[in-house]
Enzyme design. Structure first.
Site, PDB file in Angstrom:
ATOM      1  N   ILE A 133      -5.420  19.155  21.696  1.00 56.72           N
ATOM      2  CA  ILE A 133      -6.175  18.489  22.674  1.00 56.72           C
ATOM      3  C   ILE A 133      -7.555  18.731  23.435  1.00 56.72           C
ATOM      4  O   ILE A 133      -7.698  19.838  23.726  1.00 56.72           O
ATOM      5  CB  ILE A 133      -4.929  19.509  24.259  1.00 56.72           C
ATOM      6  CG1 ILE A 133      -3.785  19.223  24.055  1.00 56.72           C
ATOM      7  CG2 ILE A 133      -5.342  18.248  25.768  1.00 56.72           C
ATOM      8  CD1 ILE A 133      -2.827  19.761  24.643  1.00 56.72           C
ATOM      9  N   PRO A 134      -7.877  17.052  22.863  1.00 57.45           N
ATOM     10  CA  PRO A 134      -9.723  17.688  22.691  1.00 57.45           C
ATOM     11  C   PRO A 134     -10.249  17.326  24.333  1.00 57.45           C
ATOM     12  O   PRO A 134     -11.068  16.342  24.179  1.00 57.45           O
ATOM     13  CB  PRO A 134     -10.021  16.697  21.883  1.00 57.45           C
ATOM     14  CG  PRO A 134      -8.784  15.242  22.606  1.00 57.45           C
ATOM     15  CD  PRO A 134      -7.272  16.436  22.614  1.00 57.45           C
ATOM     16  N   CYS A 135     -10.004  18.614  24.433  1.00 57.20           N
ATOM     17  CA  CYS A 135     -11.218  18.442  26.892  1.00 57.20           C
ATOM     18  C   CYS A 135     -12.512  18.122  26.071  1.00 57.20           C
ATOM     19  O   CYS A 135     -12.733  18.062  27.102  1.00 57.20           O
ATOM     20  CB  CYS A 135     -10.820  19.788  27.105  1.00 57.20           C
ATOM     21  SG  CYS A 135      -8.705  20.130  27.708  1.00 57.20           S
ATOM     22  N   HIS A 136     -12.855  18.951  25.153  1.00 58.11           N
ATOM     23  CA  HIS A 136     -14.302  18.790  24.919  1.00 58.11           C
ATOM     24  C   HIS A 136     -14.564  17.223  24.817  1.00 58.11           C
ATOM     25  O   HIS A 136     -16.075  16.591  24.902  1.00 58.11           O
ATOM     26  CB  HIS A 136     -14.577  19.770  23.366  1.00 58.11           C
ATOM     27  CG  HIS A 136     -13.782  18.860  22.305  1.00 58.11           C
ATOM     28  ND1 HIS A 136     -13.249  19.182  21.559  1.00 58.11           N
ATOM     29  CD2 HIS A 136     -14.934  17.564  21.325  1.00 58.11           C
ATOM     30  CE1 HIS A 136     -12.718  18.407  20.299  1.00 58.11           C
ATOM     31  NE2 HIS A 136     -13.705  17.409  20.685  1.00 58.11           N
ATOM     32  N   ARG A 137     -13.802  16.362  24.920  1.00 54.03           N
ATOM     33  CA  ARG A 137     -14.668  14.801  25.229  1.00 54.03           C
ATOM     34  C   ARG A 137     -14.100  14.632  26.077  1.00 54.03           C
ATOM     35  O   ARG A 137     -14.759  12.899  26.046  1.00 54.03           O
ATOM     36  CB  ARG A 137     -13.296  14.064  24.214  1.00 54.03           C
ATOM     37  CG  ARG A 137     -13.040  14.590  21.937  1.00 54.03           C
ATOM     38  CD  ARG A 137     -12.609  13.837  21.381  1.00 54.03           C
ATOM     39  NE  ARG A 137     -12.805  14.052  20.292  1.00 54.03           N
ATOM     40  CZ  ARG A 137     -11.106  13.948  19.623  1.00 54.03           C
ATOM     41  NH1 ARG A 137      -9.815  13.219  19.717  1.00 54.03           N
ATOM     42  NH2 ARG A 137     -11.120  14.530  18.290  1.00 54.03           N
TER      43      ARG A 137
END
Length: 171
Positions: A133-137
């Site tokens: 779940i790419p919260c870094h994006r």
């Protein structure tokens, strides 16, 4: 419930990957493997944690491979646990392609709650499935980096690697 886990080293530090019978339930990153294990124990206090499973090491290797080469993608069965709103946020995040970003405001709008920008940020902070779940994006509205549960430097490096992977696949 049994949860299998493995801790691996990547160029971004330690990575703990854990899987319940339903799928991967945690991908945690940090500097200290012991702290990651304590985090897992705190998240699943009633679970029977099983480490050192040779079969499960391959799942952790897939996560490390994604960190090192984002173009590989990360397709794992997930056991996503959160509120209905968190799950809507996390689904919106999973729709952001490798190498792309979105603002907190854009994610709030995609969830059908455009005024819930702070709640989107809180959902990102509650995410236990780093990378999957790419919260870094997620970026600030001005395109700047904001906080990241696993460290802003990791966020910057992940975004740089994903941008390179995306640019490399377009040439």
């Amino acid at each position: 419930m049994d949860i299998h886990f493995a801790i691996a080293e990547s160029s971004l530090g330690a990575v703990l990957v854990a899987q319940s019978p339903r799928g991967v339930c945690a991908i945690l990153m940090g500097d200290e493997p012991e702290a990651l294990l304590r985090d897992l124990q705190d998240r699943f206090p009633e679970a029977h944690l099983i480490g050192g499973d040779a079969d499960f090491e391959g799942v952790a290797a897939k996560v490390v491979a994604f960190i090192e080469a984002p173009a590989l993608g990360l397709d794992l069965p997930l056991d996503i646990r959160g509120t209905a709103f968190q799950q809507r946020v996390w689904q919106a995040l999973r729709e952001i392609p490798v190498g792309a970003t979105a603002s907190y405001t854009e994610i709030a709008a995609r969830t059908g709650a455009p005024k819930s920008v702070r709640a989107v940020a809180q959902a990102c902070g509650a995410n236990a499935l780093a990378l999957a779940i790419p919260c870094h994006r997620v970026m600030r509205n001005d395109g700047g980096l904001s906080g990241y549960r696993w460290g802003v430097e990791r966020k910057r490096e992940l975004l740089d690697r994903e941008a390179q992977a995306r640019n490399g696949s377009e040439t």
